[in-house]
Design an enzyme around this catalytic site. Structure first.
Site, PDB file in Angstrom:
ATOM      1  CE  LYS A 143       5.564  -9.470  -9.814  1.00 41.81           C
ATOM      2  NZ  LYS A 143       5.533  -8.464  -8.720  1.00 41.81           N
ATOM      3  CG  ASP A 179       5.130  -3.900  -5.801  1.00 43.70           C
ATOM      4  OD1 ASP A 179       4.695  -3.281  -6.793  1.00 43.70           O
ATOM      5  OD2 ASP A 179       5.960  -4.822  -5.899  1.00 43.70           O
TER       6      ASP A 179
END
Ligand code: BGC
Length: 444
Positions: A143, A179
């Protein structure tokens, strides 16, 4: 453009087959684009109790939560704080990043007048190689993050060290999770059918519950029949329907050659894909009279939020899109430009929703090929929650792939699951420390 981004049902089926193959290879320790990382935790019972802190580091938004688990299947958040990491913190030295996280936790404790020993569950939304629930090494940044000195290090230990440097002695990281695992665990605390977790946000990834007998690669001691596996599905790269824009985007990304599926599906990249298509159309004189508006002229300047704004306007005239273009400084925008831009955006997001659905379909059909059971998949992330029609297009694709049985795969929205899940995982870690004869946070 519609054709450039189209993916047929047949192609999705081939992709699903390849995905299941990569899952098996990854579990067997063979080369695979799916990392298949054991999380050293299984679903909770819903009876775990206690007070825990959770740190949720997912994107530039960081959250600290205090969660009191009553042991009756509810997940009440007692206190919560957010802060935004500036860009330099995610690209500078790792010590800057972990120092900022520790100071943020310190402020949270002071403002809430919290003291005493507080076990902390740490959600770290990047690929982690774990050998236990208590820690794990960062395999690679994704990311666009690049903080130095963190890859290959145990991030739970880095946070504990930063907490000690800030003289925060009451808090200790007792568990570490991705996550997706957090999202699955938060949902599973309330829903026994939940056997997979998925993030569709800035990045994308899937985790699911697997029999440990299926994991043939060497794993650390765990004493469990089942474990959650973090697949790092954003790195999937077999038989993906990549086009010239995917190739261009990858080349100029921070991690060329990696995260191929993520670059076609997640919020960090959808805007850029649309921008690249607009640049080409404009270069051919088919958009904006051949004069590229400023907003499309710089890399990543056209963010995915703008795509969702464009798709909110489904009028035939696309007048709403024209207004947006005007606000964004793309003037004058003809009605034809607005409609063509919306077509491009729909093509990019439609492909993303189809690929996301197919990877989830492949995940659950690895162990249940005929979809005999119900599967509830906890899904979190801005693209899933906020992008107009994304969930509906995913559900439509599941019906297209599995007929009536597609409805056995329920996409269960799970907001803030990654933070809550970290607290649940800390509670599971505390329980297993007790049953293992150790005090939770032993050695603290
Ligand atoms: C990371 C995953 C994470 C996903 C969603 C990806 O870029 O590699 O670990 O689960 O983003 O946040």
């Amino acid at each position: 453009m519609r054709r450039t981004f189209a993916v047929s049902t047949a192609r999705l089926r081939i992709m699903m087959e390849a995905f299941r193959g990569e899952m098996r290879r990854g579990l067997n320790g063979k080369p695979s684009s799916l990392r298949m990382l054991p999380a050293y935790v299984d679903r909770p019972t819903g009876r775990e109790r206690g007070t825990f802190l959770a740190l949720d580091l997912g994107g530039t938004n960081v959250r600290v939560l205090q969660v009191d688990l009553p042991g009756d299947g509810r997940l009440p958040v007692c206190a919560e704080d957010r802060f935004v990491l500036s860009r330099d913190k995610v690209t500078a030295d790792g010590s800057v990043l972990f120092g900022a996280l520790a100071r943020f936790i310190g402020r949270f404790l002071r403002e809430r007048r919290l003291s005493g020993r507080l076990p902390l569950g740490f959600t770290f939304s990047f690929p982690l190689r774990q050998a236990s629930i208590a820690g794990g090494e960062l395999i690679a940044w994704t990311k666009g993050w690049t903080a130095e000195g963190v890859v290959g290090r145990d991030v739970a230990a880095l946070l504990n060290r930063a907490l000690a440097a800030e003289r925060i002695s009451g808090v200790r990281v007792v568990s570490l999770n991705n996550d997706t695992t957090g999202t699955l665990m938060a949902r599973a605390y309330l829903d026994p059918d939940c056997d997979a977790g998925c993030i569709l946000g800035t990045g994308t990834n899937i985790c699911y519950r697997e029999r440990t007998s299926e994991i043939r690669k060497p794993v650390g001691p765990h004493g469990r029949d089942h474990m959650i596996i973090n697949m790092e599905s954003g790195n999937f790269n077999a038989v993906l329907p990549r086009n010239r824009f995917d190739v261009l985007l990858d080349r100029s990304s921070a991690n060329p050659g990696l995260q191929a599926e993520e670059k076609m599906v997640s919020g960090k990249y959808l805007g850029e894909l649309a921008r690249l298509a607009v640049v080409e159309l404009c270069g051919r004189g088919r958009l904006f009279g051949g004069r590229l508006p400023e907003i499309f002229s710089r890399r990543e300047a056209f963010g995915s939020e703008r795509l969702s704004e464009i798709e909110k306007d489904d009028s035939a005239s696309a007048d709403g899109v024209r207004e947006f273009l005007w606000d964004w400084g793309a003037r004058p925008a003809a009605a034809g430009d607005a409609r063509l831009l919306r077509d491009v955006v729909r093509a990019v997001s439609g492909r993303a929703a189809r690929l996301a659905a197919a990877t989830l379909g492949a995940t659950v059909t690895k162990n249940d090929p005929a979809l005999e059971a119900k599967h509830s998949i906890a899904v979190d992330g801005s693209v899933f929650h906020k992008y107009p029609g994304f969930k509906a297009r995913m559900e439509e694709t599941l019906r297209e792939l599995f007929g009536g049985r597609g409805s056995r795969i329920a996409l269960a929205p799970m907001r803030d699951g990654s933070g809550l899940g970290a607290a649940v995982i800390a509670a599971v870690a505390a329980e297993s420390a007790k049953t293992g004869g150790k005090k939770p946070g032993a050695g603290w």
